[in-house]
Design a protein around this motif. Structure first.
Motif, PDB file in Angstrom:
ATOM      1  N   SER A 201       0.706  -0.967   0.065  1.00  0.00           N
ATOM      2  CA  SER A 201      -0.184  -0.045   0.229  1.00  0.00           C
ATOM      3  C   SER A 201       1.152   1.507   0.235  1.00  0.00           C
ATOM      4  O   SER A 201       2.334   1.067  -0.032  1.00  0.00           O
ATOM      5  N   ALA A 202      -0.222   2.755   0.011  1.00  0.00           N
ATOM      6  CA  ALA A 202       0.520   3.504  -0.490  1.00  0.00           C
ATOM      7  C   ALA A 202       1.429   4.083   1.527  1.00  0.00           C
ATOM      8  O   ALA A 202       0.273   3.093   2.086  1.00  0.00           O
TER       9      ALA A 202
ATOM     10  N   GLU B 283       1.271   4.264  -4.044  1.00  0.00           N
ATOM     11  CA  GLU B 283       1.477   2.738  -4.080  1.00  0.00           C
ATOM     12  C   GLU B 283       2.713   2.487  -5.150  1.00  0.00           C
ATOM     13  O   GLU B 283       3.507   1.877  -4.564  1.00  0.00           O
TER      14      GLU B 283
ATOM     15  N   ARG C 181     -11.419   2.454  -1.569  1.00  0.00           N
ATOM     16  CA  ARG C 181     -10.733   2.748  -0.179  1.00  0.00           C
ATOM     17  C   ARG C 181      -9.903   1.998   0.363  1.00  0.00           C
ATOM     18  O   ARG C 181     -11.556   0.416   0.164  1.00  0.00           O
ATOM     19  N   GLY C 182      -8.397   1.236   0.956  1.00  0.00           N
ATOM     20  CA  GLY C 182      -8.737   0.173   1.326  1.00  0.00           C
ATOM     21  C   GLY C 182      -8.629  -0.879   0.513  1.00  0.00           C
ATOM     22  O   GLY C 182      -8.074  -2.323   1.129  1.00  0.00           O
ATOM     23  N   GLY C 183      -8.139  -0.593  -0.652  1.00  0.00           N
ATOM     24  CA  GLY C 183      -8.099  -1.830  -1.615  1.00  0.00           C
ATOM     25  C   GLY C 183      -7.239  -2.615  -2.267  1.00  0.00           C
ATOM     26  O   GLY C 183      -7.105  -3.862  -3.057  1.00  0.00           O
ATOM     27  N   SER C 184      -5.529  -2.106  -1.119  1.00  0.00           N
ATOM     28  CA  SER C 184      -4.809  -3.074  -1.697  1.00  0.00           C
ATOM     29  C   SER C 184      -4.874  -4.696  -1.118  1.00  0.00           C
ATOM     30  O   SER C 184      -4.010  -5.364  -1.472  1.00  0.00           O
TER      31      SER C 184
ATOM     32  N   PHE D 102      -4.266  -1.825  -4.210  1.00  0.00           N
ATOM     33  CA  PHE D 102      -5.234  -0.588  -4.918  1.00  0.00           C
ATOM     34  C   PHE D 102      -5.698  -0.033  -5.870  1.00  0.00           C
ATOM     35  O   PHE D 102      -6.078  -0.092  -6.668  1.00  0.00           O
TER      36      PHE D 102
ATOM     37  N   THR E 116      -2.325   7.861   0.036  1.00  0.00           N
ATOM     38  CA  THR E 116      -3.667   7.765   0.339  1.00  0.00           C
ATOM     39  C   THR E 116      -5.141   9.263   0.277  1.00  0.00           C
ATOM     40  O   THR E 116      -5.119  10.409  -0.629  1.00  0.00           O
TER      41      THR E 116
HETATM   42  N1  ASP Z   1      -3.393   2.929   0.028  1.00  0.00           N
HETATM   43  C1  ASP Z   1      -5.014   3.124  -0.336  1.00  0.00           C
HETATM   44  C2  ASP Z   1      -5.792   3.816   0.918  1.00  0.00           C
HETATM   45  O1  ASP Z   1      -5.153   4.412   1.975  1.00  0.00           O
HETATM   46  C3  ASP Z   1      -5.418   1.448  -0.819  1.00  0.00           C
HETATM   47  C4  ASP Z   1      -5.243   0.214   0.894  1.00  0.00           C
HETATM   48  O2  ASP Z   1      -4.357   0.896   1.519  1.00  0.00           O
HETATM   49  O3  ASP Z   1      -5.569  -0.015   0.803  1.00  0.00           O
HETATM   50  O4  ASP Z   1      -7.451   3.624   0.309  1.00  0.00           O
END
Ligand code: ASP
Ligand code: ADP
Ligand code: MG
Length: 462
Positions: A37-38, A114, A191-194, A177, A43
């Motif tokens: 992820s970033a 990312e 969001r959170g897609g990693s 992501f 992000t």
């Molecule tokens: N960096 C992205 C986010 O903050 C994906 C992730 O963290 O999974 O949404």
């Protein structure tokens, strides 16, 4: 082969990043793909950039400093990140001052997080003697539709990924992501897609395990920000973990389990800072829960709206429910919980952006009432809803502290007892149930006492 995914705090805090690098290097002899992820918080800043709400120059300056400092902390040269940081600066000139970017531009900008993280991680691995290369998700074959911000992999993605990542030396460090449309535009998976990226790659490559390395020792019995004493749950089924993720356990993106489930690939959630902790193993079948109570974890989701359609005339007429759901479906609004009575149907939704149009159509079917400011609380455990006494115990506990329950749904999946409360009461409810259902107990209670825990012992729980 295995997929190892490291989240924002795992790659974004230098001490954790060192630990993540060590974990990969210890396994460097194995067949691996790494997903990153970033760096934590990046992000959010890129989303702010895209929105145009804050001065873009200032955001770019902060991102510059963060990544250059991180490169120094990891002992890799600045030139690993400067080309991407320069490209990000150029995005300022391409954007109209203060105006929000288009959806496609938003995803292209969000992708820098990312991309930078993957370059840093791959360079740091290489510098430590494990040759690695940063790979953009699109180059890794992760092709998606063009639903920017919420893209879905295309059916051919499995084949394109298997082809693109067939050669796994040097070690691929893939951007989480992100995806790419067939015509080459960058997309994001939500969001959170990693986590979802890791599962998509793992499924396509026939991984023996997908590991999600994060900042908690597995999926916990509740969100630790709400219940600090929440404990890791050692085993979950795909169904249980999906319900938890869907109803607010942010530790896993809600779609993560889908690709894993299809291919029957175990998913393990592990703590980067405490790699010897056992974490949570998620597989097709749940280990029988040793607790007599059977609930394993409690999740909650804020920002929920209930829509009730009442019609004395029509509810029992055939086709009524179909008409109601057809309206939600046509406006592409996902419905979460559904309850019906003889004269009304209530549903909950998260996304209210298209609700006014839905409501005006539903008014042609019956009287419509919209209630905002709600939350769903989900008590999850294989068999939990049918466990004798569990529902009674839950609602006795809530009644004891005067919480009004707006809607109740005993998930059709048999793993989830969920209900709706006022948003401001959700945290209190989660804390109360966590204690009241014995999820905080070190020792596994043999069975649920007929009367549950006496209410007066729960006084401190809220
Ligand atoms: N960096 C992205 C986010 O903050 C994906 C992730 O963290 O999974 O949404
Ligand atoms: P990452 O950056 O590694 O993807 P996230 O911040 O997305 O990590 O997810 C981890 C966070 O999810 C935890 O720090 C915790 O605050 C939150 N969380 C919510 N519910 C749960 C739960 N049931 N178990 C573990 N963590 C949870
Ligand atoms: Mg995450």
């Amino acid at each position: 082969m295995r997929v190892l995914k490291f989240g924002g705090t795992s790659v974004g805090i230098p001490a954790n990043a060192e630990q993540a690098l060590r974990l990969v290097r210890e396994r460097a002899g194995e067949d691996l793909v790494v997903v990153v992820s970033a760096l934590s918080g990046v992000t959010n800043q890129l989303v702010e950039f895209a929105r145009g709400g804050a001065p873009r120059e200032a955001i770019v300056a902060q991102l510059n400093m963060r990544h250059v400092e991180h490169a120094h902390a990891l002992g890799v040269p600045e030139r690993v990140v400067t080309p991407l940081l320069d490209a990000l600066r150029d995005e300022i000139a391409g954007a109209a001052a203060d105006a929000p970017l288009s959806a496609a531009d938003r995803d292209r900008v969000a992708a820098y997080g990312e991309r930078l993280a993957a370059e840093l991680f791959a360079a740091a691995l290489t510098a430590r003697g494990t040759p690695a290369r940063a790979v953009l998700a699109g180059e890794a074959g992760l092709v998606t539709n063009d639903a920017f911000g919420q893209a879905t992999p295309l059916p051919e993605a499995a084949a394109t990924i298997a082809r693109a990542l067939g050669e796994r030396r040097p070690l691929p460090v893939v951007t989480g992501f992100l995806g790419r449309t067939l015509d080459g535009r960058t997309t994001t998976l939500g969001r959170g897609g990693s986590d979802y990226s890791a599962a998509i790659l793992g499924a396509a490559l026939g991984a023996e395990e997908i590991q999600i390395w994060t900042d908690t020792s597995g999926m916990l019995s509740a969100d630790p920000r709400i219940v600090p004493e929440a404990r890791p749950v050692p085993r979950l089924s795909f169904a249980e973990a999906s319900e938890l993720a869907y109803f607010g356990a942010r530790v896993l993106h809600p779609k993560t389990l889908l690709p894993a489930m299809e291919r029957g690939i175990p998913v393990r959630v592990l703590n980067t800072a405490r790699p010897d902790d056992p974490g949570t193993l998620i597989t097709a079948t749940a280990e029988p829960e040793p607790r007599g109570w059977r609930a394993k974890s409690i999740a909650s989701k804020q920002g929920v709206t209930a829509v009730t359609i009442a019609s004395t005339r029509m509810l029992l007429a055939h086709g009524f429910l179909a008409r109601v759901f057809e309206v939600f479906g046509r406006h592409r609004i996902d419905v979460d919980l559904v309850t019906t009575s003889e004269v009304s149907i209530s549903v909950t939704v998260d996304d209210t952006s298209r609700l006014p149009a839905v409501v005006s159509e539903l008014e042609g079917i019956g009287h419509v009432d919209v209630k905002e400011g709600l939350a769903v609380v989900a008590v999850v455990g294989e068999g939990a809803p049918t466990q004798v006494g569990l529902a009674g115990h839950v609602f006795t506990l809530l009644g004891g502290v005067g919480v009004t329950v707006e809607m109740i749904s005993q998930g059709a999946s048999r793993v989830n007892l969920s209900f709706v409360v006022t948003a401001s009461e959700a945290a209190k409810v989660v804390r109360l149930l966590h204690r009241g259902l014995g999820l905080d107990a070190e020792q596994v209670p043999a069975a649920m006492p007929a009367s549950g825990r006496p209410l007066d012992t729960l006084a401190g729980a809220t």
